[in-house]
Design a protein around this motif. Sequence first.
Motif, mmCIF file in Angstrom:
data_model
loop_
_atom_site.group_PDB
_atom_site.id
_atom_site.type_symbol
_atom_site.label_atom_id
_atom_site.label_comp_id
_atom_site.label_asym_id
_atom_site.label_seq_id
_atom_site.Cartn_x
_atom_site.Cartn_y
_atom_site.Cartn_z
ATOM 1 N N ALA A 107 -3.299 36.046 13.616
ATOM 2 C CA ALA A 107 -4.063 35.245 12.809
ATOM 3 C C ALA A 107 -4.380 37.549 12.089
ATOM 4 C CB ALA A 107 -6.046 35.059 13.088
ATOM 5 N N GLY A 108 -3.967 38.148 12.953
ATOM 6 C CA GLY A 108 -3.928 39.365 12.420
ATOM 7 C C GLY A 108 -4.567 40.209 12.839
ATOM 8 N N GLU A 109 -5.783 39.414 13.752
ATOM 9 C CA GLU A 109 -6.242 40.335 14.246
ATOM 10 C C GLU A 109 -5.680 42.074 15.012
ATOM 11 O OE1 GLU A 109 -7.488 36.533 16.097
ATOM 12 O OE2 GLU A 109 -5.108 37.703 15.224
ATOM 13 N N TYR A 110 -4.528 42.370 15.608
ATOM 14 C CA TYR A 110 -4.188 43.270 16.215
ATOM 15 C C TYR A 110 -2.158 42.827 15.510
ATOM 16 C CZ TYR A 110 -2.939 41.204 20.437
ATOM 17 O OH TYR A 110 -2.336 40.351 21.448
ATOM 18 N N HIS A 111 -2.345 43.813 15.726
ATOM 19 C CA HIS A 111 -0.376 44.260 15.477
ATOM 20 C C HIS A 111 0.307 45.556 16.977
ATOM 21 C CE1 HIS A 111 0.048 41.969 12.339
ATOM 22 N NE2 HIS A 111 -1.460 42.418 11.537
ATOM 23 N N THR A 112 1.184 45.241 17.468
ATOM 24 C CA THR A 112 1.665 46.327 18.522
ATOM 25 C C THR A 112 3.102 46.732 18.401
ATOM 26 O OG1 THR A 112 2.799 44.106 19.611
ATOM 27 C CG2 THR A 112 0.544 44.772 20.143
ATOM 28 N N LEU A 113 3.085 47.413 18.223
ATOM 29 C CA LEU A 113 4.882 48.307 18.232
ATOM 30 C C LEU A 113 5.956 48.226 20.022
ATOM 31 C CD1 LEU A 113 7.206 49.632 17.013
ATOM 32 C CD2 LEU A 113 5.810 52.179 18.132
ATOM 33 N N VAL A 114 6.344 47.450 19.488
ATOM 34 C CA VAL A 114 7.716 47.965 21.426
ATOM 35 C C VAL A 114 8.280 49.064 21.698
ATOM 36 C CG1 VAL A 114 9.227 46.536 22.664
ATOM 37 C CG2 VAL A 114 8.076 44.919 21.467
ATOM 38 N N VAL A 115 8.030 49.237 22.574
ATOM 39 C CA VAL A 115 8.050 50.444 22.703
ATOM 40 C C VAL A 115 9.858 50.936 23.985
ATOM 41 C CG1 VAL A 115 6.305 52.221 21.593
ATOM 42 C CG2 VAL A 115 6.232 51.605 24.014
ATOM 43 N N ASP A 116 10.046 49.545 24.716
ATOM 44 C CA ASP A 116 10.325 49.810 26.144
ATOM 45 C C ASP A 116 11.065 47.916 25.950
ATOM 46 O OD1 ASP A 116 12.041 50.495 27.714
ATOM 47 O OD2 ASP A 116 10.842 51.234 28.817
ATOM 48 N N GLY A 117 11.766 47.800 26.488
ATOM 49 C CA GLY A 117 12.160 46.601 27.507
ATOM 50 C C GLY A 117 13.488 46.576 27.670
ATOM 51 N N PRO A 118 13.877 45.463 28.930
ATOM 52 C CA PRO A 118 14.991 45.197 29.593
ATOM 53 C C PRO A 118 16.423 45.811 28.426
ATOM 54 C CG PRO A 118 13.875 43.224 29.729
ATOM 55 C CD PRO A 118 12.835 44.737 28.818
ATOM 56 N N ILE A 119 15.899 45.026 27.132
ATOM 57 C CA ILE A 119 16.784 44.705 26.638
ATOM 58 C C ILE A 119 17.427 45.713 25.968
ATOM 59 C CG2 ILE A 119 17.273 42.166 26.474
ATOM 60 C CD1 ILE A 119 16.422 42.919 23.444
ATOM 61 N N PHE A 120 16.810 47.058 25.931
ATOM 62 C CA PHE A 120 17.232 48.507 24.843
ATOM 63 C C PHE A 120 17.538 49.375 26.013
ATOM 64 C CE2 PHE A 120 12.877 46.773 22.867
ATOM 65 C CZ PHE A 120 13.200 46.301 22.369
ATOM 66 N N LYS A 121 18.954 50.271 25.477
ATOM 67 C CA LYS A 121 19.024 51.033 26.302
ATOM 68 C C LYS A 121 18.978 52.927 25.912
ATOM 69 C CE LYS A 121 24.132 50.002 25.022
ATOM 70 N NZ LYS A 121 25.157 50.025 23.909
ATOM 71 N N LYS A 122 17.228 52.666 25.232
ATOM 72 C CA LYS A 122 16.844 53.649 25.082
ATOM 73 C C LYS A 122 15.525 53.003 24.384
ATOM 74 C CE LYS A 122 20.155 56.461 23.067
ATOM 75 N NZ LYS A 122 20.571 57.724 21.737
ATOM 76 N N ARG A 123 13.980 53.884 24.556
ATOM 77 C CA ARG A 123 12.502 53.730 25.044
ATOM 78 C C ARG A 123 12.174 54.538 24.207
ATOM 79 N NH1 ARG A 123 9.423 56.337 28.394
ATOM 80 N NH2 ARG A 123 10.508 57.923 30.084
ATOM 81 N N LEU A 124 10.732 54.784 23.190
ATOM 82 C CA LEU A 124 10.271 55.486 22.978
ATOM 83 C C LEU A 124 9.408 56.038 23.715
ATOM 84 C CD1 LEU A 124 9.843 53.543 19.328
ATOM 85 C CD2 LEU A 124 12.107 55.195 19.853
ATOM 86 N N GLU A 125 8.739 57.056 23.441
ATOM 87 C CA GLU A 125 7.285 57.145 23.823
ATOM 88 C C GLU A 125 6.633 58.663 22.866
ATOM 89 O OE1 GLU A 125 6.423 61.673 26.938
ATOM 90 O OE2 GLU A 125 8.049 60.369 27.676
ATOM 91 N N ILE A 126 5.338 57.879 22.817
ATOM 92 C CA ILE A 126 5.092 58.095 21.237
ATOM 93 C C ILE A 126 3.991 59.590 21.838
ATOM 94 C CG2 ILE A 126 2.612 58.072 20.273
ATOM 95 C CD1 ILE A 126 3.413 54.577 20.474
ATOM 96 N N THR A 127 4.817 60.853 21.228
ATOM 97 C CA THR A 127 4.583 61.894 21.443
ATOM 98 C C THR A 127 3.087 62.949 21.201
ATOM 99 O OG1 THR A 127 5.854 62.962 20.298
ATOM 100 C CG2 THR A 127 5.847 62.773 22.906
ATOM 101 N N GLN A 128 2.946 62.300 19.902
ATOM 102 C CA GLN A 128 2.009 62.608 18.949
ATOM 103 C C GLN A 128 1.504 61.514 17.827
ATOM 104 O OE1 GLN A 128 2.604 66.486 16.857
ATOM 105 N NE2 GLN A 128 0.680 66.477 15.950
ATOM 106 N N SER A 129 -0.192 61.576 17.601
ATOM 107 C CA SER A 129 -0.809 60.412 17.034
ATOM 108 C C SER A 129 -1.856 60.513 16.778
ATOM 109 C CB SER A 129 -0.633 59.177 17.449
ATOM 110 O OG SER A 129 -1.095 58.720 18.703
ATOM 111 N N GLN A 130 -2.225 59.577 15.576
ATOM 112 C CA GLN A 130 -3.550 60.218 15.124
ATOM 113 C C GLN A 130 -4.762 58.751 15.072
ATOM 114 O OE1 GLN A 130 -3.945 63.289 12.281
ATOM 115 N NE2 GLN A 130 -2.750 61.788 10.701
ATOM 116 N N ILE A 131 -5.574 58.542 15.316
ATOM 117 C CA ILE A 131 -5.996 57.688 14.859
ATOM 118 C C ILE A 131 -6.772 57.464 13.243
ATOM 119 C CG2 ILE A 131 -8.221 56.071 14.993
ATOM 120 C CD1 ILE A 131 -7.566 56.653 17.748
ATOM 121 N N ILE A 132 -6.396 56.590 12.158
ATOM 122 C CA ILE A 132 -7.334 56.418 11.202
ATOM 123 C C ILE A 132 -7.478 54.932 10.787
ATOM 124 C CG2 ILE A 132 -5.702 58.296 10.086
ATOM 125 C CD1 ILE A 132 -4.346 56.107 8.874
ATOM 126 N N SER A 133 -8.863 55.430 9.736
ATOM 127 C CA SER A 133 -8.952 53.957 9.285
ATOM 128 C C SER A 133 -8.352 53.539 8.139
ATOM 129 C CB SER A 133 -10.852 53.547 9.775
ATOM 130 O OG SER A 133 -10.566 53.995 11.380
#
Length: 155
Positions: A107-133
Amino acid sequence: YEKVFISTIEELKAKGVDSGIFGDIDFSAHRQWIENVCSKAGITPYLPLWGESQERLMEELITAGFKAVVVAAKASLFGHEILGKTLDREFLNYLKARKDITLCGEAGEYHTLVVDGPIFKKRLEITQSQIISRGEHHFLEILRVKVIARKEGKT
């Protein structure tokens, strides 16, 4: 939003795409919207997760070795500290203890980003982020990521 969505589907259709796969599980209003926009754009929608158990789907995702992080959340339901949390069994147990949300955020309570998984050749590592509202939501604004080759057989 709908106009841009349909336009994007039409561009894909011009490149040979004739159907779309959507991850909706049980939110009927969104299914109707998907079916409507796909009809307008002339493609066939498929909803392979429709009617499945949200708890089973979450367990399956975790057990399979996919890694996802929370990147958006409704401010009325969550504080900003939820942003960046990994979708794992601890997080699943936290969600199961709540009675005001759906486990998969259907129901839109939260959303995710998939950064790794067994079907991927590469993974993402978030190195810099900021929280905004903004408005009624908190967001993890991702500023930098590393794309890292996965080691064979590792998750």
